[in-house]
Design a protein around this motif. Structure first.
Motif, PDB file in Angstrom:
ATOM      1  N   ARG A  30      -6.122   5.998   7.949  1.00 61.66           N
ATOM      2  CA  ARG A  30      -6.621   6.952   8.949  1.00 61.66           C
ATOM      3  C   ARG A  30      -7.152   8.233   8.315  1.00 61.66           C
ATOM      4  NH1 ARG A  30      -1.658   6.282  13.100  1.00 61.66           N
ATOM      5  NH2 ARG A  30      -1.916   4.065  13.426  1.00 61.66           N
ATOM      6  N   ASP A  82       0.840  -1.200   0.000  1.00 61.04           N
ATOM      7  CA  ASP A  82       0.000   0.000   0.000  1.00 61.04           C
ATOM      8  C   ASP A  82       0.871   1.244   0.000  1.00 61.04           C
ATOM      9  OD1 ASP A  82      -2.421  -1.223  -0.091  1.00 61.04           O
ATOM     10  OD2 ASP A  82      -2.837  -1.058   2.046  1.00 61.04           O
ATOM     11  N   ALA A 134     -13.373   8.776   4.527  1.00 60.13           N
ATOM     12  CA  ALA A 134     -13.636   8.308   3.166  1.00 60.13           C
ATOM     13  C   ALA A 134     -14.042   9.459   2.244  1.00 60.13           C
ATOM     14  CB  ALA A 134     -14.716   7.238   3.174  1.00 60.13           C
ATOM     15  N   GLN A 169      -9.882   4.082   5.589  1.00 64.46           N
ATOM     16  CA  GLN A 169      -9.799   3.684   6.995  1.00 64.46           C
ATOM     17  C   GLN A 169      -8.409   3.143   7.333  1.00 64.46           C
ATOM     18  OE1 GLN A 169     -12.423   0.459   8.074  1.00 64.46           O
ATOM     19  NE2 GLN A 169     -12.770   1.361  10.108  1.00 64.46           N
ATOM     20  N   GLU A 170      -7.826   2.380   6.427  1.00 60.57           N
ATOM     21  CA  GLU A 170      -6.488   1.832   6.657  1.00 60.57           C
ATOM     22  C   GLU A 170      -5.430   2.921   6.758  1.00 60.57           C
ATOM     23  OE1 GLU A 170      -5.938  -0.851   3.429  1.00 60.57           O
ATOM     24  OE2 GLU A 170      -7.134  -2.437   4.357  1.00 60.57           O
ATOM     25  N   ALA A 177     -13.690   3.172   1.015  1.00 62.71           N
ATOM     26  CA  ALA A 177     -13.887   3.339   2.456  1.00 62.71           C
ATOM     27  C   ALA A 177     -12.845   2.555   3.254  1.00 62.71           C
ATOM     28  CB  ALA A 177     -15.288   2.900   2.845  1.00 62.71           C
ATOM     29  N   ARG A 178     -12.578   1.328   2.850  1.00 68.46           N
ATOM     30  CA  ARG A 178     -11.600   0.510   3.572  1.00 68.46           C
ATOM     31  C   ARG A 178     -10.190   1.083   3.411  1.00 68.46           C
ATOM     32  NH1 ARG A 178     -11.959  -5.668   2.977  1.00 68.46           N
ATOM     33  NH2 ARG A 178     -13.580  -5.209   4.472  1.00 68.46           N
ATOM     34  N   LEU A 179      -9.858   1.502   2.199  1.00 64.13           N
ATOM     35  CA  LEU A 179      -8.541   2.076   1.960  1.00 64.13           C
ATOM     36  C   LEU A 179      -8.351   3.344   2.787  1.00 64.13           C
ATOM     37  CD1 LEU A 179      -6.008   1.585   0.218  1.00 64.13           C
ATOM     38  CD2 LEU A 179      -7.022   3.073  -1.497  1.00 64.13           C
ATOM     39  N   SER A 199     -12.029  -1.131  -2.169  1.00 62.33           N
ATOM     40  CA  SER A 199     -13.019  -0.375  -1.418  1.00 62.33           C
ATOM     41  C   SER A 199     -12.402   0.947  -0.976  1.00 62.33           C
ATOM     42  CB  SER A 199     -13.469  -1.169  -0.195  1.00 62.33           C
ATOM     43  OG  SER A 199     -14.196  -0.351   0.688  1.00 62.33           O
TER      44      SER A 199
END
Length: 110
Positions: A48, A5, A51, A45-46, A41-43, A39
């Motif tokens: 911080r 990432d 979204a 969140q990962e 939203a997930r990216l 996703s």
């Protein structure tokens, strides 16, 4: 965060808590978000992030990319108009509809 990432660095944080991120990291994160099956939203969140912030970055990136693409196509169009071979030819332009109907008949290149 996964090993491949993109890293997002905070360049500056204001007194009110707003953070400024480095452009290279933002671009890498946006490009990662545009991959199929990712996703947003997930990216976010990962990393911080909110979204909606990542979605704004994505929209800005896509607008800049679209603007660059349209500028290139306009420049290519100017090259074709400046060409001596195309400038001397006349060819019809218009819109054709079914049953032989055609509108806006005009000759370009004159």
């Amino acid at each position: 965060m996964a090993g491949n990432d993109p890293e997002l660095r905070v360049v500056r944080q204001n007194r009110d808590g707003r953070r400024r991120y480095d452009e290279k990291g933002k671009r890498a994160l946006v490009e990662a978000a545009l991959r199929p099956g990712v996703s947003v939203a997930r990216l976010a969140q990962e990393h911080r992030l909110n979204a909606s912030r990542l979605r704004k970055w994505i929209a800005k990136y896509l607008m800049e990319r679209e603007k660059a693409t349209s500028l290139v196509s306009q420049e290519e169009g100017a090259d074709e108009r400046d060409s001596p071979h195309l400038g001397s030819r006349r060819f019809p332009t218009g819109i054709s509809f079914g049953r032989g109907r055609r509108i806006h008949r005009r000759y370009a290149g004159a």
